[in-house]
Design an enzyme around this catalytic site. Structure first.
Site, mmCIF file in Angstrom:
data_model
loop_
_atom_site.group_PDB
_atom_site.id
_atom_site.type_symbol
_atom_site.label_atom_id
_atom_site.label_comp_id
_atom_site.label_asym_id
_atom_site.label_seq_id
_atom_site.Cartn_x
_atom_site.Cartn_y
_atom_site.Cartn_z
ATOM 1 N N ASN A 149 0.713 -1.241 -0.171
ATOM 2 C CA ASN A 149 0.040 -0.121 0.031
ATOM 3 C C ASN A 149 0.913 1.210 -0.023
ATOM 4 O O ASN A 149 0.572 2.390 -0.380
ATOM 5 C CB ASN A 149 -0.922 0.005 1.060
ATOM 6 C CG ASN A 149 -0.640 -0.042 2.390
ATOM 7 O OD1 ASN A 149 0.742 -0.382 2.719
ATOM 8 N ND2 ASN A 149 -1.393 0.361 3.395
ATOM 9 N N LYS A 172 12.349 -7.673 1.474
ATOM 10 C CA LYS A 172 11.391 -8.520 0.538
ATOM 11 C C LYS A 172 10.189 -7.427 0.400
ATOM 12 O O LYS A 172 9.269 -7.652 1.638
ATOM 13 C CB LYS A 172 11.001 -9.827 1.351
ATOM 14 C CG LYS A 172 10.642 -10.707 0.116
ATOM 15 C CD LYS A 172 9.052 -11.454 0.145
ATOM 16 C CE LYS A 172 7.890 -10.750 0.647
ATOM 17 N NZ LYS A 172 7.093 -10.543 -0.439
ATOM 18 N N PRO A 173 10.139 -7.041 -0.714
ATOM 19 C CA PRO A 173 8.691 -6.114 -0.947
ATOM 20 C C PRO A 173 7.286 -7.207 -1.289
ATOM 21 O O PRO A 173 7.708 -8.438 -1.744
ATOM 22 C CB PRO A 173 9.204 -5.154 -2.380
ATOM 23 C CG PRO A 173 9.873 -6.041 -3.071
ATOM 24 C CD PRO A 173 10.709 -6.813 -1.929
ATOM 25 N N ALA A 174 6.169 -6.472 -1.220
ATOM 26 C CA ALA A 174 5.022 -7.112 -1.605
ATOM 27 C C ALA A 174 5.182 -7.612 -3.344
ATOM 28 O O ALA A 174 5.830 -6.739 -4.059
ATOM 29 C CB ALA A 174 3.939 -6.268 -1.400
ATOM 30 N N GLU A 248 4.430 -4.131 12.316
ATOM 31 C CA GLU A 248 3.779 -2.815 12.141
ATOM 32 C C GLU A 248 2.414 -3.501 11.519
ATOM 33 O O GLU A 248 2.563 -4.018 10.151
ATOM 34 C CB GLU A 248 4.038 -1.605 11.332
ATOM 35 C CG GLU A 248 5.364 -1.114 11.926
ATOM 36 C CD GLU A 248 4.879 0.019 12.763
ATOM 37 O OE1 GLU A 248 3.752 0.271 12.985
ATOM 38 O OE2 GLU A 248 5.671 0.470 13.640
ATOM 39 N N ARG A 276 -6.943 9.024 1.960
ATOM 40 C CA ARG A 276 -5.599 9.004 1.504
ATOM 41 C C ARG A 276 -5.381 7.666 1.191
ATOM 42 O O ARG A 276 -5.794 6.681 1.738
ATOM 43 C CB ARG A 276 -4.555 9.406 2.996
ATOM 44 C CG ARG A 276 -3.330 9.321 2.526
ATOM 45 C CD ARG A 276 -2.544 9.938 3.692
ATOM 46 N NE ARG A 276 -1.161 9.812 3.676
ATOM 47 C CZ ARG A 276 -0.602 8.893 4.467
ATOM 48 N NH1 ARG A 276 -1.124 8.404 5.802
ATOM 49 N NH2 ARG A 276 0.643 8.701 4.518
ATOM 50 N N CYS A 282 -3.214 1.658 6.740
ATOM 51 C CA CYS A 282 -3.421 0.961 8.074
ATOM 52 C C CYS A 282 -3.874 2.049 8.643
ATOM 53 O O CYS A 282 -4.690 1.755 9.865
ATOM 54 C CB CYS A 282 -2.226 0.357 8.533
ATOM 55 S SG CYS A 282 -1.015 1.825 8.393
ATOM 56 N N GLU A 379 -10.886 -4.517 9.200
ATOM 57 C CA GLU A 379 -10.179 -3.648 8.376
ATOM 58 C C GLU A 379 -10.752 -3.610 7.190
ATOM 59 O O GLU A 379 -10.727 -4.451 6.285
ATOM 60 C CB GLU A 379 -8.810 -3.887 8.529
ATOM 61 C CG GLU A 379 -7.784 -2.873 8.043
ATOM 62 C CD GLU A 379 -6.159 -3.280 8.132
ATOM 63 O OE1 GLU A 379 -5.977 -4.681 7.911
ATOM 64 O OE2 GLU A 379 -5.576 -2.480 8.347
ATOM 65 N N SER A 439 1.184 10.369 10.281
ATOM 66 C CA SER A 439 2.474 10.105 9.687
ATOM 67 C C SER A 439 3.507 10.917 9.885
ATOM 68 O O SER A 439 3.093 12.069 9.025
ATOM 69 C CB SER A 439 2.139 8.955 8.357
ATOM 70 O OG SER A 439 1.272 8.174 8.549
HETATM 71 P P1 NAD Z 1 0.252 -8.936 3.827
HETATM 72 O O1 NAD Z 1 0.391 -9.313 5.239
HETATM 73 O O2 NAD Z 1 -0.615 -9.726 3.035
HETATM 74 O O3 NAD Z 1 1.678 -8.699 3.134
HETATM 75 C C1 NAD Z 1 2.845 -7.979 3.697
HETATM 76 C C2 NAD Z 1 3.930 -8.766 3.184
HETATM 77 O O4 NAD Z 1 4.188 -9.893 3.621
HETATM 78 C C3 NAD Z 1 4.166 -8.888 1.804
HETATM 79 O O5 NAD Z 1 5.608 -8.388 1.357
HETATM 80 C C4 NAD Z 1 3.938 -10.295 1.463
HETATM 81 O O6 NAD Z 1 4.527 -10.736 0.467
HETATM 82 C C5 NAD Z 1 4.424 -10.815 2.709
HETATM 83 N N1 NAD Z 1 4.059 -12.195 3.056
HETATM 84 C C6 NAD Z 1 2.840 -12.752 2.992
HETATM 85 N N2 NAD Z 1 2.523 -13.953 3.501
HETATM 86 C C7 NAD Z 1 3.669 -14.026 4.173
HETATM 87 C C8 NAD Z 1 4.153 -15.378 4.670
HETATM 88 N N3 NAD Z 1 3.569 -16.118 5.035
HETATM 89 N N4 NAD Z 1 5.575 -15.230 5.365
HETATM 90 C C9 NAD Z 1 6.161 -14.006 5.051
HETATM 91 N N5 NAD Z 1 5.830 -13.007 4.350
HETATM 92 C C10 NAD Z 1 4.593 -12.990 3.805
HETATM 93 O O7 NAD Z 1 -0.338 -7.379 3.728
HETATM 94 P P2 NAD Z 1 -0.756 -6.448 2.630
HETATM 95 O O8 NAD Z 1 -1.953 -6.918 2.099
HETATM 96 O O9 NAD Z 1 0.458 -6.317 1.800
HETATM 97 O O10 NAD Z 1 -0.896 -5.127 3.256
HETATM 98 C C11 NAD Z 1 -1.989 -4.763 3.936
HETATM 99 C C12 NAD Z 1 -1.768 -4.896 5.377
HETATM 100 O O11 NAD Z 1 -0.595 -4.187 5.911
HETATM 101 C C13 NAD Z 1 -3.174 -4.167 6.031
HETATM 102 O O12 NAD Z 1 -3.641 -5.080 7.072
HETATM 103 C C14 NAD Z 1 -2.446 -2.956 6.801
HETATM 104 O O13 NAD Z 1 -3.233 -2.353 7.784
HETATM 105 C C15 NAD Z 1 -1.083 -3.530 7.059
HETATM 106 N N6 NAD Z 1 -0.124 -2.300 7.087
HETATM 107 C C16 NAD Z 1 0.255 -1.806 8.481
HETATM 108 C C17 NAD Z 1 1.090 -0.874 8.469
HETATM 109 C C18 NAD Z 1 1.436 -0.266 9.943
HETATM 110 O O14 NAD Z 1 2.417 0.644 9.630
HETATM 111 N N7 NAD Z 1 0.946 -0.696 10.841
HETATM 112 C C19 NAD Z 1 1.366 0.015 7.390
HETATM 113 C C20 NAD Z 1 0.842 -0.353 5.973
HETATM 114 C C21 NAD Z 1 0.167 -1.434 5.993
#
Ligand code: NAD
Length: 475
Positions: A149, A172-174, A248, A276, A282, A379, A439
């Site tokens: 995000n 490791k990015p998404a 986080e 935003r 999050c 969420e 932020s």
């Molecule tokens: P996600 O948890 O699906 O993925 C986050 C990251 O983890 C990605 O890089 C993904 O490839 C990786 N991942 C997924 N499964 C994994 C596993 N089993 N082992 C290791 N890594 C793995 O989250 P998302 O859909 O990319 O992002 C949205 C979520 O992130 C929402 O819940 C949001 O609230 C949260 N978020 C939190 C903050 C914060 O600062 N608290 C900031 C931004 C987003």
């Protein structure tokens, strides 16, 4: 545009040739094919970071600071290019993407300033026999895992403090948004970061790749931003090697509007807190609790503003709302709204998917939302604003705190003393008081309860990447 893995200062394909198809969420067309790291690549990246560790930790803090400062300058110079890349892979609007680049770059500037302030302490032991000397040392190799995000800011919020503290990293990015992370890897190299200090490893096999890295005893820290569900899995995996963990995670931010608030201003604040990033934050306001006397008026004002937003491709400057990141996210939002409407809520605007190409969901305001509706407990991560009326301060605080999350809360009131009193009573790591955005690279960002462990940003953000070394000294 870099599309290969970045390991030990070199760009290379995955060991088994695997690729990730990255698509534009507005057109659903592929925009790039990116290398998808294997477990072997992950361990190679750890080896590169481990080799580079001692040299980087020994670099003068001033030198690390100047490299980070150059990275800030380079990112800032390339704002338009990076913003366009973020729009293409994430779907957000250009204005949001430019805002993200500025925010992301600020982490490099802030931590360039913090790098030279790695302070320890010295004190006399209570017995008077010796001195207690405490140093802060870099924790070592860090695995950084980031969500889609904020593809730039979530990376720099971790890389900035890690590098400032003298650590080396594997990012490791998404899989949805690897291009921005790879571009940042390139910028850091141009800024003077030596080979192996920053490694970027996109991978569609996140589970096994991250697990293998955390099982490796050379890795000393995992810093994760993402969903609470994946955070829990990583924490239980981290138990095996007792690796230091910063988390986080998700949020379910309440947005409280008291009757004494300036309602026009409260709606402006609500639009920022809700919209935003199209609600994919999050920190997004997830539940609007409005004091009964002004609930109808607030809902009407919010409905007008939400209903007036133009939806389309984020690269169009006129567009105020882009698509959601993928079909799964869009369908999840649609299902939450449908369930809530089936329970008796009414959609004052929006409320159903508009057909056509792209993962679009219209701006939606839900009124008469019944207690316990899923849209209040989960969420949303989309452009949906449920509104619920409350009676009095005590009920407002109880409703706000009734969640397993505790990332951020928002309060709008014309009475500052009440605002501060309510802010103290809210169980969240952050509070926006008459403000829709919290932020700030200079402030400690993070949550209570299941929203996380640890803080990013501010001085605390750098401490997360250090270990205390206590030396008992007689002199
Ligand atoms: P996600 O948890 O699906 O993925 C986050 C990251 O983890 C990605 O890089 C993904 O490839 C990786 N991942 C997924 N499964 C994994 C596993 N089993 N082992 C290791 N890594 C793995 O989250 P998302 O859909 O990319 O992002 C949205 C979520 O992130 C929402 O819940 C949001 O609230 C949260 N978020 C939190 C903050 C914060 O600062 N608290 C900031 C931004 C987003």
């Amino acid at each position: 545009m870099p599309v290969e893995l970045f390991i030990g200062g070199a760009w290379r394909p995955a060991s088994d040739g695997a690729r990730i198809s990255v698509a534009d969420p507005a057109t659903e067309q592929e925009i790039a094919s990116v290398a998808s790291g294997s477990v072997a690549d992950g361990l190679d990246a750890v080896t590169a970071a481990h080799r580079a560790g001692p040299g980087w930790a020994a670099t003068a803090p001033r030198e690390r600071a100047e490299i980070l400062r150059r990275a800030f300058d380079l990112m800032t110079e390339r704002t338009d290019e990076l913003a366009a890349l973020i729009v293409l892979e994430n779907g957000k609007t250009l204005a949001d993407a430019r805002g993200e680049v500025a925010y992301a770059a600020e982490f490099f500037r802030w931590y360039s300033e913090e790098a030279v302030r790695s302070l320890g302490t010295v004190q006399t032991a209570p017995s008077g026999t010796n001195r207690i000397l405490v140093l802060r040392q870099p924790i070592g190799v860090c695995v950084l895992v980031t969500p889609w995000n904020f593809p730039a800011a979530m990376a720099t919020r971790k890389i900035g403090p890690a590098l400032a503290a003298g650590c080396t990293v594997v990012l490791k990015p998404a899989s949805e948004t690897p291009l921005t992370a790879l571009a940042i890897g390139g910028i850091l190299t141009e800024a003077g970061v030596p080979a192996g200090v920053v490694n970027v490893l996109p991978s569609a096999r996140s589970g096994p790749v991250v697990r293998a890295m955390l099982d490796d005893p050379r890795v000393r820290k995992v810093s994760f931003t993402g969903s609470t569900e994946v955070g829990r899995a990583l924490l239980s995996g981290a138990a095996k090697t007792v690796v230091s963990s910063s988390m986080e995670l998700g949020g379910n931010a309440p947005f409280l509007v008291f009757a004494d608030a300036d309602l026009e201003a409260a709606v402006d604040i609500a639009m920022v807190a809700k919209m935003r990033n199209g609600g994919e934050a999050c920190t997004a306001a997830n539940r609007f609790y409005v004091e009964r006397a002004v609930a109808d008026e607030f809902t009407a004002l919010l409905t007008t503003r939400m209903g007036g937003l133009r939806m389309g491709h984020g690269l169009d400057e006129e567009v105020a709302l882009g698509p959601l990141v993928n079909a799964e996210s869009r369908d999840k939002v649609a299902a939450l709204v449908a369930q809530t409407v089936a329970m008796g809520a009414t959609a004052a605007t929006g409320g159903s998917i508009v057909g056509g190409t792209g993962h679009f969901y219209p701006p939606t305001v839900l009124a008469d939302v019944p207690p316990g509706a899923p849209v209040l407990t989960q969420e949303i991560f989309g452009p949906v604003a449920p509104v619920v009326a409350f009676d009095g301060e005590t009920e407002a605080v109880a409703l706000a705190n009734d969640t397993e999350y505790g990332l951020v809360s928002y309060v709008c009131t014309g009475d500052l003393a009440k605002g501060l009193r309510v802010a103290e009573a809210l169980d969240s790591g952050m509070v926006g008081l008459n403000r829709g955005i919290v932020s700030d690279p200079a402030a400690p960002f993070g949550g209570t309860k299941q929203s996380g462990i640890g803080r990013e940003g501010g001085h605390e953000g750098m401490l997360e990447f250090t270990e205390s070394k206590y030396i008992a000294v007689e002199w």
